[in-house]
Design a protein around this motif. Structure first.
Motif, PDB file in Angstrom:
ATOM      1  N   ALA A  17      33.756  33.497  41.289  1.00  0.00           N
ATOM      2  CA  ALA A  17      33.540  32.591  42.416  1.00  0.00           C
ATOM      3  C   ALA A  17      32.179  31.907  42.316  1.00  0.00           C
ATOM      4  CB  ALA A  17      33.642  33.361  43.729  1.00  0.00           C
ATOM      5  N   LEU A  18      31.163  32.664  41.959  1.00  0.00           N
ATOM      6  CA  LEU A  18      29.828  32.070  41.828  1.00  0.00           C
ATOM      7  C   LEU A  18      29.778  31.049  40.702  1.00  0.00           C
ATOM      8  CD1 LEU A  18      27.560  35.190  42.377  1.00  0.00           C
ATOM      9  CD2 LEU A  18      27.908  33.272  43.938  1.00  0.00           C
ATOM     10  N   SER A  19      30.410  31.357  39.585  1.00  0.00           N
ATOM     11  CA  SER A  19      30.387  30.425  38.458  1.00  0.00           C
ATOM     12  C   SER A  19      31.207  29.180  38.757  1.00  0.00           C
ATOM     13  CB  SER A  19      30.889  31.093  37.187  1.00  0.00           C
ATOM     14  OG  SER A  19      32.285  31.336  37.283  1.00  0.00           O
ATOM     15  N   GLY A  20      32.168  29.279  39.663  1.00  0.00           N
ATOM     16  CA  GLY A  20      32.945  28.119  40.058  1.00  0.00           C
ATOM     17  C   GLY A  20      32.076  27.049  40.715  1.00  0.00           C
ATOM     18  N   LEU A  21      30.919  27.445  41.190  1.00  0.00           N
ATOM     19  CA  LEU A  21      29.986  26.520  41.829  1.00  0.00           C
ATOM     20  C   LEU A  21      28.940  25.970  40.860  1.00  0.00           C
ATOM     21  CD1 LEU A  21      29.414  28.573  45.098  1.00  0.00           C
ATOM     22  CD2 LEU A  21      30.986  26.663  44.753  1.00  0.00           C
ATOM     23  N   ALA A  22      28.996  26.350  39.593  1.00  0.00           N
ATOM     24  CA  ALA A  22      28.008  25.928  38.597  1.00  0.00           C
ATOM     25  C   ALA A  22      28.565  24.772  37.768  1.00  0.00           C
ATOM     26  CB  ALA A  22      27.650  27.107  37.694  1.00  0.00           C
ATOM     27  N   PRO A  23      28.320  23.541  38.161  1.00  0.00           N
ATOM     28  CA  PRO A  23      28.954  22.391  37.507  1.00  0.00           C
ATOM     29  C   PRO A  23      28.519  22.155  36.063  1.00  0.00           C
ATOM     30  CG  PRO A  23      27.299  21.662  39.072  1.00  0.00           C
ATOM     31  CD  PRO A  23      27.434  23.138  39.250  1.00  0.00           C
ATOM     32  N   LEU A  25      28.663  24.100  33.553  1.00  0.00           N
ATOM     33  CA  LEU A  25      29.388  24.905  32.573  1.00  0.00           C
ATOM     34  C   LEU A  25      30.696  24.281  32.103  1.00  0.00           C
ATOM     35  CD1 LEU A  25      28.916  28.492  34.049  1.00  0.00           C
ATOM     36  CD2 LEU A  25      27.723  27.464  32.133  1.00  0.00           C
ATOM     37  N   GLY A  26      31.078  23.144  32.638  1.00  0.00           N
ATOM     38  CA  GLY A  26      32.341  22.516  32.234  1.00  0.00           C
ATOM     39  C   GLY A  26      33.315  22.454  33.398  1.00  0.00           C
ATOM     40  N   GLY A  27      34.611  22.451  33.085  1.00  0.00           N
ATOM     41  CA  GLY A  27      35.651  22.372  34.105  1.00  0.00           C
ATOM     42  C   GLY A  27      35.763  23.640  34.928  1.00  0.00           C
ATOM     43  N   LEU A  28      36.469  23.541  36.045  1.00  0.00           N
ATOM     44  CA  LEU A  28      36.612  24.671  36.964  1.00  0.00           C
ATOM     45  C   LEU A  28      37.250  25.881  36.287  1.00  0.00           C
ATOM     46  CD1 LEU A  28      36.390  25.891  39.782  1.00  0.00           C
ATOM     47  CD2 LEU A  28      38.587  24.853  40.325  1.00  0.00           C
ATOM     48  N   GLY A  29      38.321  25.669  35.517  1.00  0.00           N
ATOM     49  CA  GLY A  29      38.985  26.786  34.842  1.00  0.00           C
ATOM     50  C   GLY A  29      38.059  27.512  33.883  1.00  0.00           C
ATOM     51  N   LEU A  30      37.293  26.751  33.107  1.00  0.00           N
ATOM     52  CA  LEU A  30      36.337  27.358  32.169  1.00  0.00           C
ATOM     53  C   LEU A  30      35.260  28.123  32.911  1.00  0.00           C
ATOM     54  CD1 LEU A  30      35.253  27.749  29.308  1.00  0.00           C
ATOM     55  CD2 LEU A  30      34.033  25.578  29.562  1.00  0.00           C
ATOM     56  N   ARG A  31      34.757  27.550  34.001  1.00  0.00           N
ATOM     57  CA  ARG A  31      33.718  28.232  34.788  1.00  0.00           C
ATOM     58  C   ARG A  31      34.239  29.538  35.366  1.00  0.00           C
ATOM     59  NH1 ARG A  31      32.915  22.899  37.344  1.00  0.00           N
ATOM     60  NH2 ARG A  31      33.697  23.853  39.232  1.00  0.00           N
ATOM     61  N   LEU A  32      35.466  29.525  35.892  1.00  0.00           N
ATOM     62  CA  LEU A  32      36.038  30.755  36.448  1.00  0.00           C
ATOM     63  C   LEU A  32      36.242  31.804  35.359  1.00  0.00           C
ATOM     64  CD1 LEU A  32      38.634  29.295  38.964  1.00  0.00           C
ATOM     65  CD2 LEU A  32      36.435  30.370  39.484  1.00  0.00           C
ATOM     66  N   ALA A  33      36.689  31.385  34.183  1.00  0.00           N
ATOM     67  CA  ALA A  33      36.893  32.318  33.070  1.00  0.00           C
ATOM     68  C   ALA A  33      35.571  32.929  32.618  1.00  0.00           C
ATOM     69  CB  ALA A  33      37.580  31.611  31.911  1.00  0.00           C
ATOM     70  N   ILE A  34      34.543  32.102  32.487  1.00  0.00           N
ATOM     71  CA  ILE A  34      33.222  32.605  32.087  1.00  0.00           C
ATOM     72  C   ILE A  34      32.700  33.591  33.125  1.00  0.00           C
ATOM     73  CG2 ILE A  34      30.793  31.967  31.781  1.00  0.00           C
ATOM     74  CD1 ILE A  34      31.825  29.341  30.498  1.00  0.00           C
ATOM     75  N   GLY A  35      32.782  33.219  34.389  1.00  0.00           N
ATOM     76  CA  GLY A  35      32.302  34.094  35.455  1.00  0.00           C
ATOM     77  C   GLY A  35      33.069  35.401  35.517  1.00  0.00           C
ATOM     78  N   GLY A  36      34.392  35.321  35.380  1.00  0.00           N
ATOM     79  CA  GLY A  36      35.198  36.541  35.376  1.00  0.00           C
ATOM     80  C   GLY A  36      34.848  37.442  34.208  1.00  0.00           C
ATOM     81  N   GLY A  37      34.634  36.837  33.046  1.00  0.00           N
ATOM     82  CA  GLY A  37      34.232  37.614  31.861  1.00  0.00           C
ATOM     83  C   GLY A  37      32.892  38.300  32.054  1.00  0.00           C
ATOM     84  N   VAL A  38      31.946  37.569  32.629  1.00  0.00           N
ATOM     85  CA  VAL A  38      30.630  38.157  32.913  1.00  0.00           C
ATOM     86  C   VAL A  38      30.773  39.316  33.887  1.00  0.00           C
ATOM     87  CG1 VAL A  38      28.396  37.708  34.025  1.00  0.00           C
ATOM     88  CG2 VAL A  38      29.321  36.075  32.379  1.00  0.00           C
ATOM     89  N   GLY A  39      31.617  39.150  34.895  1.00  0.00           N
ATOM     90  CA  GLY A  39      31.831  40.221  35.868  1.00  0.00           C
ATOM     91  C   GLY A  39      32.435  41.467  35.248  1.00  0.00           C
TER      92      GLY A  39
END
Length: 55
Positions: A17-23, A25-39
């Motif tokens: 969710a936090l990475s979804g707000l970080a423009p 990093l690329g598109g929304l799907g990529l940001r969510l995937a990166i954030g989920g992976g970090v989590g």
């Protein structure tokens, strides 16, 4: 050392969710995937860190 699936899912959701707000990093799907992976990584490492600290 066991893994708590609830903790891993929580970290993945919060970081996603936090990475979804970080423009930057690329598109929304990529940001969510990166954030989920970090989590997942953060929650997976947490038990080892607690063990080293004696908790």
């Amino acid at each position: 050392m066991g893994f708590d699936v609830t903790t891993i899912a929580w970290y993945a959701a919060v970081c996603g969710a936090l990475s979804g707000l970080a423009p930057s990093l690329g598109g929304l799907g990529l940001r969510l995937a990166i954030g989920g992976g970090v989590g997942v990584v953060a929650a997976s490492v947490l038990p080892a860190i607690r063990g080293m600290m004696g908790y």
